[in-house]
Enzyme design. Structure first.
Site, PDB file in Angstrom:
ATOM      1  N   ARG A  82      41.966  37.261  33.939  1.00 38.16           N
ATOM      2  CA  ARG A  82      41.249  37.456  33.265  1.00 38.16           C
ATOM      3  C   ARG A  82      39.986  38.313  33.476  1.00 38.16           C
ATOM      4  O   ARG A  82      39.747  38.088  34.805  1.00 38.16           O
ATOM      5  CB  ARG A  82      40.326  35.769  32.711  1.00 38.16           C
ATOM      6  CG  ARG A  82      41.726  34.545  32.249  1.00 38.16           C
ATOM      7  CD  ARG A  82      41.078  33.657  32.185  1.00 38.16           C
ATOM      8  NE  ARG A  82      41.115  32.411  33.633  1.00 38.16           N
ATOM      9  CZ  ARG A  82      39.905  32.475  33.882  1.00 38.16           C
ATOM     10  NH1 ARG A  82      38.946  32.562  34.103  1.00 38.16           N
ATOM     11  NH2 ARG A  82      40.291  31.743  34.555  1.00 38.16           N
ATOM     12  N   TYR A 210      46.736  40.824  28.964  1.00 35.62           N
ATOM     13  CA  TYR A 210      46.968  39.218  29.644  1.00 35.62           C
ATOM     14  C   TYR A 210      46.258  37.953  29.045  1.00 35.62           C
ATOM     15  O   TYR A 210      45.798  37.579  28.791  1.00 35.62           O
ATOM     16  CB  TYR A 210      46.429  39.792  31.060  1.00 35.62           C
ATOM     17  CG  TYR A 210      46.407  38.088  31.991  1.00 35.62           C
ATOM     18  CD1 TYR A 210      47.188  38.096  32.187  1.00 35.62           C
ATOM     19  CD2 TYR A 210      45.110  37.280  31.997  1.00 35.62           C
ATOM     20  CE1 TYR A 210      47.086  37.054  33.369  1.00 35.62           C
ATOM     21  CE2 TYR A 210      45.021  36.054  33.064  1.00 35.62           C
ATOM     22  CZ  TYR A 210      46.265  35.958  33.669  1.00 35.62           C
ATOM     23  OH  TYR A 210      46.091  34.901  34.042  1.00 35.62           O
ATOM     24  N   LYS A 219      42.867  29.574  26.574  1.00 38.27           N
ATOM     25  CA  LYS A 219      41.701  29.512  27.023  1.00 38.27           C
ATOM     26  C   LYS A 219      40.938  29.787  25.940  1.00 38.27           C
ATOM     27  O   LYS A 219      39.402  28.668  25.838  1.00 38.27           O
ATOM     28  CB  LYS A 219      41.147  30.436  28.296  1.00 38.27           C
ATOM     29  CG  LYS A 219      42.415  29.977  29.109  1.00 38.27           C
ATOM     30  CD  LYS A 219      41.645  29.209  29.440  1.00 38.27           C
ATOM     31  CE  LYS A 219      42.675  28.736  31.425  1.00 38.27           C
ATOM     32  NZ  LYS A 219      43.469  27.666  31.828  1.00 38.27           N
ATOM     33  N   HIS A 239      39.563  21.433  31.590  1.00 33.54           N
ATOM     34  CA  HIS A 239      39.739  22.283  31.803  1.00 33.54           C
ATOM     35  C   HIS A 239      41.081  21.618  32.444  1.00 33.54           C
ATOM     36  O   HIS A 239      40.664  21.811  34.556  1.00 33.54           O
ATOM     37  CB  HIS A 239      39.558  23.362  32.712  1.00 33.54           C
ATOM     38  CG  HIS A 239      40.613  24.682  33.464  1.00 33.54           C
ATOM     39  ND1 HIS A 239      40.279  25.540  34.240  1.00 33.54           N
ATOM     40  CD2 HIS A 239      41.783  24.746  33.119  1.00 33.54           C
ATOM     41  CE1 HIS A 239      40.798  26.319  35.000  1.00 33.54           C
ATOM     42  NE2 HIS A 239      41.741  26.153  34.232  1.00 33.54           N
ATOM     43  N   SER A 261      41.441  27.808  38.044  1.00 33.76           N
ATOM     44  CA  SER A 261      42.293  28.460  38.625  1.00 33.76           C
ATOM     45  C   SER A 261      42.718  28.801  39.725  1.00 33.76           C
ATOM     46  O   SER A 261      41.930  29.256  40.125  1.00 33.76           O
ATOM     47  CB  SER A 261      41.940  29.448  37.512  1.00 33.76           C
ATOM     48  OG  SER A 261      41.846  29.135  36.115  1.00 33.76           O
ATOM     49  N   CYS A 263      44.193  26.930  41.941  1.00 34.67           N
ATOM     50  CA  CYS A 263      43.561  26.050  43.036  1.00 34.67           C
ATOM     51  C   CYS A 263      44.709  24.561  42.925  1.00 34.67           C
ATOM     52  O   CYS A 263      44.477  23.680  42.661  1.00 34.67           O
ATOM     53  CB  CYS A 263      42.209  25.254  42.475  1.00 34.67           C
ATOM     54  SG  CYS A 263      40.603  27.231  43.348  1.00 34.67           S
ATOM     55  N   ASP A 290      47.521  21.829  32.363  1.00 37.26           N
ATOM     56  CA  ASP A 290      46.285  23.461  32.318  1.00 37.26           C
ATOM     57  C   ASP A 290      44.869  22.823  31.461  1.00 37.26           C
ATOM     58  O   ASP A 290      43.812  22.553  31.673  1.00 37.26           O
ATOM     59  CB  ASP A 290      46.249  24.754  32.069  1.00 37.26           C
ATOM     60  CG  ASP A 290      45.471  26.114  32.619  1.00 37.26           C
ATOM     61  OD1 ASP A 290      45.143  25.646  33.507  1.00 37.26           O
ATOM     62  OD2 ASP A 290      45.162  26.453  30.985  1.00 37.26           O
ATOM     63  N   ARG A 379      53.319  35.291  36.748  1.00 33.95           N
ATOM     64  CA  ARG A 379      52.782  34.846  35.878  1.00 33.95           C
ATOM     65  C   ARG A 379      53.864  34.637  35.415  1.00 33.95           C
ATOM     66  O   ARG A 379      54.778  35.322  35.008  1.00 33.95           O
ATOM     67  CB  ARG A 379      51.285  33.860  34.958  1.00 33.95           C
ATOM     68  CG  ARG A 379      50.213  34.564  35.778  1.00 33.95           C
ATOM     69  CD  ARG A 379      49.618  32.860  35.482  1.00 33.95           C
ATOM     70  NE  ARG A 379      48.544  32.609  35.573  1.00 33.95           N
ATOM     71  CZ  ARG A 379      47.730  31.730  35.964  1.00 33.95           C
ATOM     72  NH1 ARG A 379      48.001  30.959  36.044  1.00 33.95           N
ATOM     73  NH2 ARG A 379      46.469  32.261  37.057  1.00 33.95           N
TER      74      ARG A 379
END
Ligand code: GDP
Ligand code: PGA
Ligand code: MN
Ligand code: MN
Length: 594
Positions: A82, A210, A219, A239, A261, A263, A290, A379
């Site tokens: 991002r 991406y 998002k 989130h 993100s 974590c 998420d 990812r």
């Protein structure tokens, strides 16, 4: 949007919804695609897109024996995460976007984007992707349409959302949808913008393929636009992962947790209990990894849905030891982005104990001197139903009731393993005050501690001051709100190693939380909140020196004084929009520490 020559007659469109036809028509006029394809989400359509991408090199087939129907995508090396510095919230008034966002006036943003979009799809197919965020029959779900020129985006949206014909039917019924326009442009980082127009329920993204920049349902819609809508409509778009913890009595409690993100959300959402817990009958159920949309139910509790239908997870670090459920779900029907490959064409990333990479994420012969084989933010995209711990309750139209909300970050020092907020206002402070070391999920420096309120710094579609106020507003008569906790799995010792084993053993901390909810676990009261004493945590079968556990549960008063001061300064940055009860709470804690 500038209208110019329109190459496709609107009577050829498979919808009767005038607003949708007109929008698609005007986008086609501006971007000038060679063809328009309306996505129905069918298997046949997906198979055609995959063939197309195999032919263009957008996808590479992985080992069919070990990974049936799995593909690798290598993105442009400058398009791997991002881009927060290129992400804007375009409200009419700058103050409404808040200091937490980059702002541009809607007029300037539209002018900039129209210029970029003009003719950008010449020679390309324009895909029209109707999607629904949340179970298709859920009153909490919301729909959108993404127009994109990237077949990779279509294939990912098909996994990550309820995409295609059923979504279009709901959109036609509701006559209301978020408009997302995406073009990969020429992938030039100098011509890359992710624009949000919350007042218009619109998103415009250019120049990136991406995930977080291009899969607009995720998002951009489900967090930035939805958080803005949620504030107006009395709900929350967060989130957060959602996980169900089933105890040996067969009772399941749902927990939502916000971590920035990279974590630990995906890992906590599909945690496998430590052996002793498994023997006793503990089970863990995955609802989401998420994003969480929640609202109060008629009984006063908060009910949550996962608006997504798939996982877009971090590959590195995923192994049979850390996250066996994730590994198991990646054996088929997955798209991998920017991982390495082995000699027999299996996907490979750092953290896998087996396999040897021969090509790195850029397709070069693997050479340690070039860095890791898999990009640190590589990812996987996979359907939620692939996960062995997936629960059918993820489809519950009314959502699942939450017993606890957890905030957390990556803090190598200061922040204890776990603490509990005294009440909702304190809980909102704990979330608002969160800070975490930055990760590879966004471009920029890694490992720098920054404030990341509710893990929403990159995602709140409006002023954080108003957002904190909205959070506080849920505490009203009749509300039965979840208890709020804060965790930190990432404390490090002087040798630089993690002090807490993490992963499956995090269930030990969740068990303490749920016992606190039920009123049958001990804790000590400290100025920062309630903290378990060493023997309040179940450490059976855990190889952890007592001194380390004490260190994990200690409150460093001097350190927290400095932290509370920094938090006060942070709130001051939101000026008069900082809610008074939050500032008062901060002062109260600061005073009790001195
Ligand atoms: P998300 O992006 O928030 O969903 O985070 P992930 O669950 O994908 O995890 C990001 C990274 O943190 C991965 O490399 C994980 O292996 C690692 N991680 C996740 N949970 C833990 C934990 O409890 N302890 C430690 N040390 N690392 C973790
Ligand atoms: P993450 O999701 O939170 O799983 O890293 C993607 C992101 O936030 O960019
Ligand atoms: Mn995320
Ligand atoms: Mn994740």
């Amino acid at each position: 949007m500038r209208a110019s020559h329109f190459p496709f007659p609107s009577h050829a469109m498979p919808t009767q919804l005038a607003a949708l036809k007109q929008w698609v028509e005007s986008v086609a006029g501006l971007t000038q695609p060679q063809a328009i394809h309306w996505c129905d989400g069918s298997d046949a359509e997906n198979a055609k897109l995959i063939d197309l991408m195999l032919a263009t090199g957008d996808l590479i087939k992985l080992n069919e024996k070990t990974h049936p129907n799995c593909y690798l995508h290598r993105s442009s090396p400058s398009d791997v995460a991002r881009v927060e510095h290129l992400t804007f919230v375009c409200t009419s008034k700058e103050v409404d976007a808040g200091p937490n966002n980059h702002w541009m006036s809607p007029a300037d943003a539209h002018a900039k984007m129209d210029a970029l979009y003009a003719g950008c799809m010449r020679g390309r197919t324009m895909y029209v992707v109707p999607y629904c965020m949340g179970p298709i029959d859920s009153p909490l779900a919301r729909c959108g349409v993404e127009i994109t020129d990237s077949p990779y985006v279509v294939a990912n949206m098909r996994i990550m959302t309820r995409m295609g014909a059923p979504a279009l039917a709901r959109i036609e019924r509701e006559a209301n949808f978020v408009r997302g326009l995406h073009s990969i442009g020429d992938l030039n980082p100098d011509r890359r913008f992710i624009m949000h127009f919350p007042e218009e329920l619109a998103i415009q993204s250019f120049g990136s393929g991406y995930g977080g920049n291009a899969l607009l349902g995720k998002k951009c819609h489900a967090l930035r636009i939805a958080s803005y809508q949620a504030r107006n409509e009395g709900w929350l778009a967060e989130h957060m992962l959602i996980v169900g913890i089933e105890n040996p009595k067969g009772e399941t409690h749902y927990v939502a947790a916000a971590f920035p993100s990279a974590c630990g959300k995906t890992n906590l959402a599909m945690l496998i209990p430590p052996e002793g817990y498994r023997r006793d009958g503990w089970k863990v159920w995955t609802v989401g990894d998420d994003i969480c949309w929640m609202r109060p139910g008629s009984d006063g509790r908060l009910y949550a849905i996962n608006p997504e239908a798939g996982y877009f997870g971090v590959a590195p670090g995923t192994s049979a030891k850390t996250n066996p459920n994730a590994l198991a779900m990646l054996n088929k029907d997955a798209i991998f982005t920017n991982v390495g490959v082995t000699a027999d064409n299996q996907p490979w990333w750092e953290g896998l104990p087996e396999g040897v990479p021969v090509k790195d994420w850029q397709g070069r012969d693997y050479d340690k001197a070039n860095g890791p084989a898999a990009h640190p933010n590589s990812r996987f995209t996979v359907s939620a139903v692939n996960c062995p711990s997936y629960t059918a309750h993820a489809e519950d139209a009314q959502g699942v009731p939450l017993s606890a909300i957890v905030f957390g970050g990556r803090r190598e020092s200061l922040v204890p393993l776990v603490f509990e907020a005294r009440d909702w206002t304190h809980g909102v402070l704990v979330g608002a005050a969160m800070a975490s070391e930055t990760t590879a999920a966004a471009t920029g420096a890694v490992g720098v501690v920054r404030r990341d309120s509710m893990a929403m710094k990159p995602f709140a579609g409006y002023n954080f001051g108003d957002y904190f106020n909205h959070w506080l507003s849920f505490d009203k008569p009749g509300a039965k709100l979840p208890k709020v906790f804060h965790v930190n799995w990432f404390r490090k010792g002087s040798d630089g190693k993690f002090l807490w084993p993490g992963f499956g053993d995090n269930l030990r901390v969740l068990e303490w939380m749920l016992k606190r909810v039920g009123g049958d676990a001990g804790a000590v009261e400290t100025p920062i909140g309630h903290i378990p004493k060493a023997d309040d945590l179940n450490t059976a079968g855990l190889d952890l020196p007592a001194a380390v556990l004490d260190q994990l549960l200690a409150v460093d008063r001097a350190g927290w004084q400095a932290e509370m001061q920094a938090i006060g300064e942070y709130f001051a940055g939101y000026g008069e929009r900082t809610p008074a009860p939050l500032a008062a709470e901060q002062q109260r804690i600061a005073a009790s520490l001195s």
